[in-house]
Design a protein around this motif. Structure first.
Motif, short mmCIF file in Angstrom:
data_model
loop_
_atom_site.label_atom_id
_atom_site.label_comp_id
_atom_site.label_asym_id
_atom_site.label_seq_id
_atom_site.Cartn_x
_atom_site.Cartn_y
_atom_site.Cartn_z
N GLN A 171 -6.97 5.84 -2.15
CA GLN A 171 -6.43 4.93 -2.18
C GLN A 171 -7.19 3.73 -2.77
O GLN A 171 -8.24 3.62 -2.02
CB GLN A 171 -5.68 4.55 -0.68
CG GLN A 171 -4.94 5.78 -0.20
CD GLN A 171 -4.36 5.42 1.26
OE1 GLN A 171 -4.00 4.05 1.43
NE2 GLN A 171 -3.95 6.33 1.97
N TYR A 182 -2.70 5.33 -5.99
CA TYR A 182 -3.00 6.55 -5.37
C TYR A 182 -4.01 7.25 -6.48
O TYR A 182 -3.34 7.57 -7.63
CB TYR A 182 -2.15 7.53 -4.96
CG TYR A 182 -1.55 6.95 -3.67
CD1 TYR A 182 -1.91 7.21 -2.48
CD2 TYR A 182 -0.21 6.07 -3.60
CE1 TYR A 182 -1.63 6.71 -0.98
CE2 TYR A 182 0.14 5.34 -2.38
CZ TYR A 182 -0.39 6.04 -1.23
OH TYR A 182 -0.24 5.33 -0.01
N SER A 204 -10.66 8.26 0.19
CA SER A 204 -9.58 9.07 0.67
C SER A 204 -9.47 9.07 2.06
O SER A 204 -10.19 8.53 2.69
CB SER A 204 -9.84 10.59 -0.07
OG SER A 204 -10.91 11.16 0.65
N TYR A 237 -0.20 11.00 -10.76
CA TYR A 237 -0.56 9.69 -9.73
C TYR A 237 -0.81 8.56 -10.43
O TYR A 237 -0.04 8.31 -11.28
CB TYR A 237 -1.82 10.25 -8.82
CG TYR A 237 -1.48 11.68 -8.00
CD1 TYR A 237 -0.46 12.05 -7.11
CD2 TYR A 237 -2.47 12.40 -8.36
CE1 TYR A 237 -0.32 13.21 -6.56
CE2 TYR A 237 -2.31 13.96 -7.80
CZ TYR A 237 -1.50 14.02 -7.07
OH TYR A 237 -1.14 15.28 -6.39
#
Length: 400
Positions: A171, A182, A204, A237
């Motif tokens: 993140q 992400y 993470s 992502y």
């Protein structure tokens, strides 16, 4: 069949074929089929081709480089250098040149390649060791890691206290943003900043995968991997967004080879024909020098080959190639063979008993048996001592 009847038959067949074709065309339905031929040759040869096209669509100028020699003419300010190639054989001089380019205002994006060795106090990655950045396997971290916050800003983001619904994704929070980006980094590795130099980072659930720190007037971004920007992963992502975020408002140079080529590689690359000609010349010279010079020596006459000469030549050959121990060991084995014939079960006895049996059969004292059958010394015997030992062994063998 007359000619007229034949023409009528052909006409009837043509009419029937016409009706059949019209029927089949009326029943046929058009459809589309997509045949996938896989990646193009250019995409197979360049794993970051999609990343290049993506940046160009964002209006960012992109160029490729195959070696660090590009730094000689590459300006620092307004430039982002994506170091995507292996740095396994990068020299200290190249490392210093790269950091000097960054210190003048460039933005260097680099991948951590090696794990930190606590015993040696270094990782072997010259670039990361100079920057004091360490990489570990996430499985080796204590439960309190990572210590950094999940925000690239100095302050903790309010959303950091909420439950992480995507623990395997990295993140990245930005100031004035309520939701993170992400990124699909590999969670098996973790970056550590023991000197607290980084001003921005991304985590993470269990590890840190991106660090940013100032270096002189420039900026260094260290990541655990760059696989997120390869052709088959950049569309997942927010991987593509991270590439744009790190390179915005700059020109981009993608460096695919940072290793220093060896002398042999450079010679083969630029002088392949000359090396081939040199090898042929060496082969021809060895062949020429290996040829016999002068007349061939005639074989000796058979009349002078007596038995004594054969025995002496054979013994000299064995001594020259196998040493003295081969001859004496052969006599010892012959003695044991003769004792085995005269005394059944000789092999099942221990060494002392065997020597006792040999002494009884040969009627020689135990000292003579011990001197003859003891293990042979490693050092080379003098000519007189060797002759004496062989004569003693022969006497014992003949007595059996």
């Amino acid at each position: 069949m007359s000619r007229r009847n034949g023409l009528l038959l052909i006409g009837a067949l043509l009419i029937a074929l016409g009706f059949l074709g019209s029927y089949l065309l009326g029943r046929a339905e058009p459809y589309e089929e997509v045949i996938k031929h896989g990646p193009s040759p250019e995409a197979r040869s360049n794993r970051y081709l999609a990343a290049e096209h993506f940046l160009r669509k964002q209006g960012i100028a992109v160029e490729r480089a195959d070696s660090l020699a590009r730094l000689k003419t590459l300006p620092s300010r307004g430039q982002t250098l994506l170091l995507l190639g292996s740095r396994y054989n990068m020299t200290p001089q190249q490392t210093d040149r790269l950091l000097a380019w960054t210190a003048q205002g460039g933005h260097l994006v680099v991948v951590a390649e090696r794990l930190w060795d606590k015993e040696q106090g270094k990782s072997g990655d010259l670039l990361l060791d100079t920057l004091s950045i360490e990489q570990y396997e996430s499985a080796d971290l204590p439960e309190t890691e990572p210590e950094q916050a999940d925000s690239p800003a100095a302050a903790q983001h309010p959303a950091d206290t909420e439950k992480n619904h995507y623990p395997t994704l990295t993140q990245l929070y930005l100031q004035n943003e309520t939701a993170p980006a992400y990124i699909g980094f590999d969670t098996e590795f973790h970056l550590a900043d023991p000197k607290n130099q980084a001003y921005a980072w991304a985590n993470s659930a269990d590890s840190t995968h991106l660090l940013q720190l100032y270096y002189g007037e420039g900026l260094v971004t260290v990541m655990t991997d760059a696989w997120i920007w390869q052709n088959d992963k950049i569309d997942r992502y927010d991987n593509a967004w991270l590439l744009w975020y790190l390179t915005q408002d700059s020109r981009v140079t993608m460096l695919y080879r940072a290793e220093h080529d060896s002398l042999a590689t450079l010679l083969w690359r630029h002088y392949r024909l000359a090396i081939g000609a040199l090898l042929l010349l060496i082969i021809a010279a060895v062949w020429h020098l290996g040829m016999r010079q002068g007349p061939i020596r005639q074989p000796a006459s058979h009349s002078r080959r007596q038995l004594l000469e054969h025995l002496r030549a054979s013994a000299e050959f064995i001594v020259r190639h196998n040493g003295q121990k081969a001859l004496m060991r052969g006599l010892q084995i012959d003695i044991q063979r003769r004792a085995r014939r005269r005394h059944p079960g000789f092999d099942k006895l221990d060494v002392a008993q065997q020597w006792h049996i040999i002494g009884r059969l040969s009627r020689m004292p135990a000292s003579a048996i011990s001197r003859a059958m003891r293990p042979l010394p490693n050092e080379r015997l003098s000519a007189s001592e060797f002759t004496r030992q062989v004569a003693h062994l022969q006497t014992l063998r003949n007595a059996l």
